[in-house]
Design a protein around this motif. Sequence first.
Motif, PDB file in Angstrom:
ATOM      1  N   ILE A  90      -6.649  -4.046  57.169  1.00 56.27           N
ATOM      2  CA  ILE A  90      -6.381  -5.477  57.252  1.00 56.27           C
ATOM      3  C   ILE A  90      -4.919  -5.737  56.885  1.00 56.27           C
ATOM      4  O   ILE A  90      -4.206  -4.838  56.432  1.00 56.27           O
ATOM      5  CB  ILE A  90      -7.340  -6.287  56.360  1.00 56.27           C
ATOM      6  N   ALA A  91      -4.481  -6.974  57.094  1.00 55.38           N
ATOM      7  CA  ALA A  91      -3.061  -7.296  56.897  1.00 55.38           C
ATOM      8  C   ALA A  91      -2.641  -7.178  55.438  1.00 55.38           C
ATOM      9  O   ALA A  91      -1.502  -6.829  55.134  1.00 55.38           O
ATOM     10  CB  ALA A  91      -2.786  -8.711  57.420  1.00 55.38           C
ATOM     11  N   GLN A  92      -3.576  -7.477  54.521  1.00 55.76           N
ATOM     12  CA  GLN A  92      -3.227  -7.460  53.100  1.00 55.76           C
ATOM     13  C   GLN A  92      -3.052  -6.023  52.603  1.00 55.76           C
ATOM     14  O   GLN A  92      -3.846  -5.140  52.919  1.00 55.76           O
ATOM     15  CB  GLN A  92      -4.316  -8.135  52.261  1.00 55.76           C
ATOM     16  N   LYS A  93      -2.005  -5.822  51.834  1.00 56.13           N
ATOM     17  CA  LYS A  93      -1.812  -4.580  51.106  1.00 56.13           C
ATOM     18  C   LYS A  93      -1.781  -4.894  49.622  1.00 56.13           C
ATOM     19  O   LYS A  93      -1.474  -6.013  49.212  1.00 56.13           O
ATOM     20  CB  LYS A  93      -0.506  -3.897  51.518  1.00 56.13           C
ATOM     21  N   ILE A  94      -2.131  -3.914  48.813  1.00 55.01           N
ATOM     22  CA  ILE A  94      -2.080  -4.069  47.367  1.00 55.01           C
ATOM     23  C   ILE A  94      -1.031  -3.097  46.864  1.00 55.01           C
ATOM     24  O   ILE A  94      -1.256  -1.885  46.815  1.00 55.01           O
ATOM     25  CB  ILE A  94      -3.450  -3.816  46.735  1.00 55.01           C
ATOM     26  N   GLY A  95       0.150  -3.628  46.563  1.00 51.39           N
ATOM     27  CA  GLY A  95       1.288  -2.748  46.341  1.00 51.39           C
ATOM     28  C   GLY A  95       1.588  -2.038  47.654  1.00 51.39           C
ATOM     29  O   GLY A  95       1.770  -2.662  48.695  1.00 51.39           O
ATOM     30  N   LEU A  96       1.616  -0.726  47.612  1.00 51.33           N
ATOM     31  CA  LEU A  96       1.811   0.066  48.827  1.00 51.33           C
ATOM     32  C   LEU A  96       0.490   0.556  49.410  1.00 51.33           C
ATOM     33  O   LEU A  96       0.481   1.247  50.428  1.00 51.33           O
ATOM     34  CB  LEU A  96       2.722   1.264  48.521  1.00 51.33           C
ATOM     35  N   LYS A  97      -0.628   0.211  48.769  1.00 52.06           N
ATOM     36  CA  LYS A  97      -1.925   0.698  49.214  1.00 52.06           C
ATOM     37  C   LYS A  97      -2.478  -0.150  50.353  1.00 52.06           C
ATOM     38  O   LYS A  97      -2.549  -1.379  50.231  1.00 52.06           O
ATOM     39  CB  LYS A  97      -2.932   0.686  48.060  1.00 52.06           C
ATOM     40  N   PRO A  98      -2.917   0.472  51.441  1.00 50.65           N
ATOM     41  CA  PRO A  98      -3.591  -0.302  52.476  1.00 50.65           C
ATOM     42  C   PRO A  98      -5.004  -0.676  52.020  1.00 50.65           C
ATOM     43  O   PRO A  98      -5.590  -0.052  51.132  1.00 50.65           O
ATOM     44  CB  PRO A  98      -3.639   0.669  53.664  1.00 50.65           C
ATOM     45  N   VAL A  99      -5.540  -1.727  52.625  1.00 51.17           N
ATOM     46  CA  VAL A  99      -6.919  -2.136  52.394  1.00 51.17           C
ATOM     47  C   VAL A  99      -7.667  -2.032  53.716  1.00 51.17           C
ATOM     48  O   VAL A  99      -7.176  -2.489  54.751  1.00 51.17           O
ATOM     49  CB  VAL A  99      -6.997  -3.580  51.852  1.00 51.17           C
ATOM     50  N   TYR A 100      -8.841  -1.428  53.665  1.00 49.13           N
ATOM     51  CA  TYR A 100      -9.633  -1.204  54.867  1.00 49.13           C
ATOM     52  C   TYR A 100     -10.833  -2.145  54.879  1.00 49.13           C
ATOM     53  O   TYR A 100     -11.396  -2.479  53.830  1.00 49.13           O
ATOM     54  CB  TYR A 100     -10.125   0.244  54.928  1.00 49.13           C
ATOM     55  N   ARG A 101     -11.222  -2.549  56.088  1.00 47.53           N
ATOM     56  CA  ARG A 101     -12.415  -3.378  56.272  1.00 47.53           C
ATOM     57  C   ARG A 101     -13.291  -2.740  57.346  1.00 47.53           C
ATOM     58  O   ARG A 101     -12.834  -2.497  58.466  1.00 47.53           O
ATOM     59  CB  ARG A 101     -12.034  -4.790  56.719  1.00 47.53           C
ATOM     60  N   ARG A 102     -14.523  -2.462  56.988  1.00 43.39           N
ATOM     61  CA  ARG A 102     -15.485  -1.959  57.952  1.00 43.39           C
ATOM     62  C   ARG A 102     -16.430  -3.079  58.346  1.00 43.39           C
ATOM     63  O   ARG A 102     -17.038  -3.720  57.490  1.00 43.39           O
ATOM     64  CB  ARG A 102     -16.296  -0.797  57.376  1.00 43.39           C
ATOM     65  N   PHE A 103     -16.560  -3.319  59.639  1.00 40.85           N
ATOM     66  CA  PHE A 103     -17.522  -4.293  60.136  1.00 40.85           C
ATOM     67  C   PHE A 103     -18.802  -3.559  60.515  1.00 40.85           C
ATOM     68  O   PHE A 103     -18.768  -2.528  61.190  1.00 40.85           O
ATOM     69  CB  PHE A 103     -16.974  -5.030  61.362  1.00 40.85           C
ATOM     70  N   PHE A 104     -19.951  -4.108  60.094  1.00 41.22           N
ATOM     71  CA  PHE A 104     -21.243  -3.516  60.425  1.00 41.22           C
ATOM     72  C   PHE A 104     -22.214  -4.656  60.733  1.00 41.22           C
ATOM     73  O   PHE A 104     -22.303  -5.630  59.982  1.00 41.22           O
ATOM     74  CB  PHE A 104     -21.763  -2.690  59.247  1.00 41.22           C
ATOM     75  N   GLU A 105     -22.924  -4.539  61.833  1.00 41.09           N
ATOM     76  CA  GLU A 105     -23.939  -5.539  62.175  1.00 41.09           C
ATOM     77  C   GLU A 105     -25.291  -5.080  61.660  1.00 41.09           C
ATOM     78  O   GLU A 105     -25.788  -4.023  62.043  1.00 41.09           O
ATOM     79  CB  GLU A 105     -24.000  -5.768  63.686  1.00 41.09           C
ATOM     80  N   LYS A 106     -25.885  -5.879  60.784  1.00 41.06           N
ATOM     81  CA  LYS A 106     -27.168  -5.537  60.213  1.00 41.06           C
ATOM     82  C   LYS A 106     -28.281  -5.641  61.252  1.00 41.06           C
ATOM     83  O   LYS A 106     -28.106  -6.250  62.312  1.00 41.06           O
ATOM     84  CB  LYS A 106     -27.468  -6.457  59.016  1.00 41.06           C
ATOM     85  N   ALA A 107     -29.434  -5.071  60.938  1.00 41.38           N
ATOM     86  CA  ALA A 107     -30.551  -5.025  61.891  1.00 41.38           C
ATOM     87  C   ALA A 107     -31.019  -6.425  62.282  1.00 41.38           C
ATOM     88  O   ALA A 107     -31.542  -6.618  63.387  1.00 41.38           O
ATOM     89  CB  ALA A 107     -31.707  -4.229  61.296  1.00 41.38           C
ATOM     90  N   ASP A 108     -30.824  -7.414  61.388  1.00 43.33           N
ATOM     91  CA  ASP A 108     -31.245  -8.781  61.714  1.00 43.33           C
ATOM     92  C   ASP A 108     -30.130  -9.592  62.363  1.00 43.33           C
ATOM     93  O   ASP A 108     -30.276 -10.794  62.583  1.00 43.33           O
ATOM     94  CB  ASP A 108     -31.773  -9.493  60.467  1.00 43.33           C
ATOM     95  N   GLY A 109     -29.000  -8.933  62.685  1.00 44.89           N
ATOM     96  CA  GLY A 109     -27.908  -9.600  63.386  1.00 44.89           C
ATOM     97  C   GLY A 109     -26.825 -10.172  62.503  1.00 44.89           C
ATOM     98  O   GLY A 109     -25.788 -10.625  63.013  1.00 44.89           O
ATOM     99  N   ARG A 110     -27.004 -10.152  61.180  1.00 43.22           N
ATOM    100  CA  ARG A 110     -25.978 -10.695  60.289  1.00 43.22           C
ATOM    101  C   ARG A 110     -24.826  -9.712  60.103  1.00 43.22           C
ATOM    102  O   ARG A 110     -25.008  -8.500  60.193  1.00 43.22           O
ATOM    103  CB  ARG A 110     -26.596 -11.024  58.924  1.00 43.22           C
ATOM    104  N   ASP A 111     -23.652 -10.250  59.824  1.00 46.74           N
ATOM    105  CA  ASP A 111     -22.463  -9.435  59.614  1.00 46.74           C
ATOM    106  C   ASP A 111     -22.429  -8.895  58.181  1.00 46.74           C
ATOM    107  O   ASP A 111     -22.747  -9.611  57.224  1.00 46.74           O
ATOM    108  CB  ASP A 111     -21.189 -10.259  59.839  1.00 46.74           C
ATOM    109  N   LEU A 112     -21.984  -7.656  58.057  1.00 42.85           N
ATOM    110  CA  LEU A 112     -21.701  -7.037  56.765  1.00 42.85           C
ATOM    111  C   LEU A 112     -20.304  -6.449  56.849  1.00 42.85           C
ATOM    112  O   LEU A 112     -19.976  -5.725  57.806  1.00 42.85           O
ATOM    113  CB  LEU A 112     -22.720  -5.938  56.460  1.00 42.85           C
ATOM    114  N   LEU A 113     -19.455  -6.765  55.885  1.00 42.52           N
ATOM    115  CA  LEU A 113     -18.086  -6.280  55.840  1.00 42.52           C
ATOM    116  C   LEU A 113     -17.892  -5.496  54.550  1.00 42.52           C
ATOM    117  O   LEU A 113     -18.215  -5.997  53.467  1.00 42.52           O
ATOM    118  CB  LEU A 113     -17.102  -7.453  55.901  1.00 42.52           C
ATOM    119  N   LEU A 114     -17.372  -4.287  54.665  1.00 38.68           N
ATOM    120  CA  LEU A 114     -17.130  -3.436  53.515  1.00 38.68           C
ATOM    121  C   LEU A 114     -15.627  -3.264  53.337  1.00 38.68           C
ATOM    122  O   LEU A 114     -14.942  -2.782  54.248  1.00 38.68           O
ATOM    123  CB  LEU A 114     -17.806  -2.070  53.703  1.00 38.68           C
ATOM    124  N   TYR A 115     -15.109  -3.689  52.181  1.00 42.35           N
ATOM    125  CA  TYR A 115     -13.685  -3.611  51.887  1.00 42.35           C
ATOM    126  C   TYR A 115     -13.441  -2.488  50.886  1.00 42.35           C
ATOM    127  O   TYR A 115     -14.240  -2.281  49.962  1.00 42.35           O
ATOM    128  CB  TYR A 115     -13.192  -4.931  51.300  1.00 42.35           C
TER     129      TYR A 115
END
Length: 360
Positions: A8-33
Amino acid sequence: MNHQTIKIAQKIGLKPVYRRFFEKADGRDLLLYGYAPHAEDPLPEQGADIAKGGELRWHPLRREWNVFAAHRQNRTYKPSSSTNPLAPSEPGKPATEIPFTDFELAVFENKFTSFHPDAPIAPVIDGVKTDAAKGRCEVVVYTPESSGSLATIGQERRRLLIAAWIDRYQALFEMGCKYVLPFESRGDEVGVTLHHPHGQIYGFPFVPKPQADALRAFEEGFDLAADIERFSTRFAVVDAGPMQAICMPYARFPFETWICPKERCAGPWDMSEEALDGFANLLGEITRRYDEYFQRATAYMLGLHAMPTDGPKNFHFTAQFYPILRAPDRVKFLASVEQHTGVMTVDVMPEQAADILRAQ
């Protein structure tokens, strides 16, 4: 299976931040940072039909929208540790809301949502103004650990939380939400039904009345930065670089504390790296000081008051803690006068609260 991991665009210091998108079995979004890409395979889930929000009804005397969502009566209520829906899932057991055995920070669509992008058309009621409750409600799980607080999760995790907030602000504004409120309710006295460390984010289809009133104050020239400077000696609790925690003299709750940038900014997305570090530090520090003084996990309501999609250039972001305790063994109840008039009776002077919190 619909899932994707990106930086994602945000960094923490020099560290990148990752976001995983996952669609749950019932169709709802789950995001893992996280600070590292999340690549674990999901455990099996059960799909189910999900309610898609409630409806809005206009109160003609208070001149405000309220949301009616009867399906929330059936939401999870104080589950046992073995059925904690916010914990990581375990192989061979029913999946929790997060069908992975580990994660850093998770955000998912609330199963018992008040607002939804596909909210149904509101029923017609003669003489009542109604509308669809379009918007979004998300749950933010701070940690896989079942206990903890903003004080104990550590600075790196608090910075990750702020990065996730910023990412969700952008996403919800892009979805068409008019106002976005990340918040945390903590403690039985506030009505919390899940004690796993977590917060929520509501994306509103309108600007709520208190925030609309604040917007008008800024449009009329209110200068919060001047107030912060004016009150910084007598009412300040603690500084963290360009950020300050302060018990404002016009606080409405005992021990109410605001985290403020000393210079105007619209929201966390508008902060420097130093300010973000200070913000993260103070989120933990104020929680620690509350818990130290009250000698318990302090019940409070925390909300981030950022600029909506359209606001004046002098808008000034604050994060506001409203404790629901007035002494270590005494709850601050909102009784009849306060509920019926909106006029708060504050049992602890803000200057006294600042003195007490400074000493912790």
